[in-house]
Design a protein around this motif. Structure first.
Motif, PDB file in Angstrom:
ATOM      1  N   PRO A 164       0.379  -1.041  -0.212  1.00  0.00           N
ATOM      2  CA  PRO A 164       0.291  -0.007   0.133  1.00  0.00           C
ATOM      3  C   PRO A 164       0.997   1.032  -0.048  1.00  0.00           C
ATOM      4  O   PRO A 164       2.186   1.193   0.444  1.00  0.00           O
ATOM      5  N   LYS A 165       0.619   2.416   0.109  1.00  0.00           N
ATOM      6  CA  LYS A 165       0.625   3.467  -0.207  1.00  0.00           C
ATOM      7  C   LYS A 165       1.105   3.905   1.511  1.00  0.00           C
ATOM      8  O   LYS A 165       1.120   3.081   2.346  1.00  0.00           O
ATOM      9  N   PRO A 166       2.414   4.229   1.611  1.00  0.00           N
ATOM     10  CA  PRO A 166       3.554   5.109   0.577  1.00  0.00           C
ATOM     11  C   PRO A 166       3.992   4.489   0.006  1.00  0.00           C
ATOM     12  O   PRO A 166       5.030   5.395  -1.265  1.00  0.00           O
ATOM     13  N   ASP A 167       4.104   3.951  -0.535  1.00  0.00           N
ATOM     14  CA  ASP A 167       4.676   2.531  -2.031  1.00  0.00           C
ATOM     15  C   ASP A 167       4.031   3.311  -2.822  1.00  0.00           C
ATOM     16  O   ASP A 167       3.060   3.329  -2.733  1.00  0.00           O
ATOM     17  N   PRO A 168       4.976   3.001  -4.320  1.00  0.00           N
ATOM     18  CA  PRO A 168       4.672   4.300  -5.205  1.00  0.00           C
ATOM     19  C   PRO A 168       3.624   2.892  -5.642  1.00  0.00           C
ATOM     20  O   PRO A 168       3.367   3.117  -7.259  1.00  0.00           O
ATOM     21  N   ALA A 169       3.904   1.449  -5.526  1.00  0.00           N
ATOM     22  CA  ALA A 169       3.195   0.356  -6.277  1.00  0.00           C
ATOM     23  C   ALA A 169       2.116   1.220  -7.011  1.00  0.00           C
ATOM     24  O   ALA A 169       1.324   0.596  -8.548  1.00  0.00           O
ATOM     25  N   GLY A 170       1.066   1.160  -6.716  1.00  0.00           N
ATOM     26  CA  GLY A 170      -0.619   1.613  -6.590  1.00  0.00           C
ATOM     27  C   GLY A 170      -0.440   2.072  -8.219  1.00  0.00           C
ATOM     28  O   GLY A 170      -1.102   2.261  -8.571  1.00  0.00           O
ATOM     29  N   LEU A 171       0.190   3.151  -7.450  1.00  0.00           N
ATOM     30  CA  LEU A 171       0.186   4.621  -9.014  1.00  0.00           C
ATOM     31  C   LEU A 171       0.734   3.978  -9.848  1.00  0.00           C
ATOM     32  O   LEU A 171       0.305   4.283 -11.699  1.00  0.00           O
ATOM     33  N   LEU A 172       2.079   3.181  -9.914  1.00  0.00           N
ATOM     34  CA  LEU A 172       2.824   2.524 -11.207  1.00  0.00           C
ATOM     35  C   LEU A 172       1.889   1.950 -12.356  1.00  0.00           C
ATOM     36  O   LEU A 172       0.997   1.643 -13.488  1.00  0.00           O
ATOM     37  N   PHE A 173       0.654   1.201 -11.242  1.00  0.00           N
ATOM     38  CA  PHE A 173      -0.447   0.077 -12.252  1.00  0.00           C
ATOM     39  C   PHE A 173      -1.152   1.017 -12.440  1.00  0.00           C
ATOM     40  O   PHE A 173      -1.581   0.374 -13.142  1.00  0.00           O
ATOM     41  N   ILE A 174      -1.942   1.298 -12.425  1.00  0.00           N
ATOM     42  CA  ILE A 174      -2.988   2.394 -12.786  1.00  0.00           C
ATOM     43  C   ILE A 174      -2.423   3.671 -14.010  1.00  0.00           C
ATOM     44  O   ILE A 174      -2.600   3.545 -15.081  1.00  0.00           O
ATOM     45  N   ALA A 175      -0.852   4.324 -13.717  1.00  0.00           N
ATOM     46  CA  ALA A 175      -0.586   4.856 -14.938  1.00  0.00           C
ATOM     47  C   ALA A 175      -0.760   3.382 -15.718  1.00  0.00           C
ATOM     48  O   ALA A 175      -0.080   3.714 -17.018  1.00  0.00           O
ATOM     49  N   ARG A 176      -0.034   2.399 -16.026  1.00  0.00           N
ATOM     50  CA  ARG A 176       0.407   1.190 -16.925  1.00  0.00           C
ATOM     51  C   ARG A 176      -1.190   0.992 -17.233  1.00  0.00           C
ATOM     52  O   ARG A 176      -1.203   0.633 -18.567  1.00  0.00           O
ATOM     53  N   SER A 177      -1.765   0.737 -16.092  1.00  0.00           N
ATOM     54  CA  SER A 177      -3.627  -0.071 -17.145  1.00  0.00           C
ATOM     55  C   SER A 177      -3.458   1.639 -17.986  1.00  0.00           C
ATOM     56  O   SER A 177      -4.545   1.262 -18.853  1.00  0.00           O
ATOM     57  N   TRP A 178      -3.551   2.579 -18.046  1.00  0.00           N
ATOM     58  CA  TRP A 178      -4.090   3.225 -18.379  1.00  0.00           C
ATOM     59  C   TRP A 178      -3.021   3.536 -19.521  1.00  0.00           C
ATOM     60  O   TRP A 178      -3.329   4.615 -21.137  1.00  0.00           O
ATOM     61  N   GLY A 179      -1.978   3.037 -19.892  1.00  0.00           N
ATOM     62  CA  GLY A 179      -1.053   3.139 -21.021  1.00  0.00           C
ATOM     63  C   GLY A 179       0.295   3.859 -20.957  1.00  0.00           C
ATOM     64  O   GLY A 179       0.037   4.212 -21.894  1.00  0.00           O
TER      65      GLY A 179
END
Length: 309
Positions: free
Chosen positions: A146-161
């Motif tokens: 979970p946050k504060p790790d950035p992995a969730g945000l990177l997952f969102i970015a990749r899901s948006w291409g």
């Protein structure tokens, strides 16, 4: 002391003459939930720590994940879910929530959620205050880390291409000073990657195998070629440098900064000290303030950069 150049995005309003053509275009906004989409319910955390018998200095989710057995972890997790279920009945929408969401919908700006809450309070909030507003994907506590790790945000970015290419045979070595966002290259041709890409790769390596695959994986076009032996699989990693993370906690600001996103702090009486934190790009007092910011062009603050030791 030097200062980091402020983060900028082109205005969302129509401008003539290509005046802002040199500025990056905003590709989406990621929101926290408690304290961001709804008014903060900080009393929950006091109750959670009491039921878990841990002090304020210990992170709640870190403590639960450290428990030795699966039954213990599930019992502890259910105890905090019960607190969240009770609190969700008292959720109050943040001032300006409807105005901001209507604006983003009208502008066609993608929206996602990344929260440390579990799914039920999130669903309750969306069904109560945000019917018809699109959030995709929604990353909850079930995503690890979970946050504060950035992995969730990177997952969102990749899901948006939104991705950055990973050179074949990339060797990643990330020091404490590695940064993300604004790089102009992905490697040197010898398997070594630029610091911007290396930091994203390091973030993507955390979590379960499925979650790592979400943040980093084989490019779709390359997958078929690799299966037939025509080419070695080319990889990509999520790149959040064209996104904004809006939240109210240090976890939100840190996750956003380490993912390469611009960060917006929704300030209140409890988090005012974060306004000058080096992970905070911009501070707003209510969500509808962000409308004017995005309409005229996002400009973050200049942030002091401490000298290297």
């Amino acid at each position: 002391m030097t200062r980091r150049a402020p983060r900028r995005f082109a205005p969302l309003k129509n401008t003539s003459g290509g005046k802002h053509a040199h500025l990056p275009k905003l590709q989406g906004v990621i929101f926290d939930v408690d304290g961001t989409l709804c008014l903060p319910q900080n009393y929950m955390f006091t109750q959670m720590r009491a039921v878990l018998n841990i002090p304020k200095t210990i992170d709640i989710l870190t403590h639960i994940s450290s428990l030795p057995t699966a039954p213990e972890r599930e019992t502890a997790m259910e105890s905090i879910r019960a607190i969240e279920r009770e609190a969700m009945a008292s959720q109050v929408a943040q001032p300006g929530l409807g105005t901001l969401m209507a604006y983003l919908q009208a502008q066609g700006v993608r929206k996602a959620i990344c929260t440390r809450n579990f799914e039920q309070p999130v669903t309750h909030l969306l069904s109560k205050f945000l019917v018809g507003v699109d959030f995709e994907p929604i990353v909850t506590r079930d995503f690890s880390p979970p946050k504060p790790d950035p992995a969730g945000l990177l997952f969102i970015a990749r899901s948006w291409g939104l991705v950055r290419d990973v050179p074949p045979d990339a060797s990643v070595s990330v020091g404490a000073g590695a940064s993300v966002g604004g790089g102009d290259g992905d490697g040197d041709g010898n398997g070594n990657v630029a610091p911007e890409t290396a930091a994203l790769l390091a973030a993507a390596e955390k979590g379960t195998p499925a979650e790592r695959e979400g943040a980093r994986g084989v490019k779709e076009a390359a997958a078929g070629r690799a299966e037939t032996g025509d080419a070695k699989a080319e990889e990509e990693v999520g790149d959040a440098s064209s996104l904004i993370m809006v939240g109210d906690s240090i976890d939100d600001m840190t996750a956003g900064r380490h993912a390469g996103a611009a960060t917006v702090l929704l300030v209140n009486s409890e988090n005012a000290h974060l306004a000058e934190h080096p992970h905070t790009d911009l501070v707003i007092g209510s969500l509808d303030e962000l409308v004017g910011v995005l309409e005229s062009g996002f400009v973050g603050r200049e942030i002091p950069v401490p000298p290297s030791s």
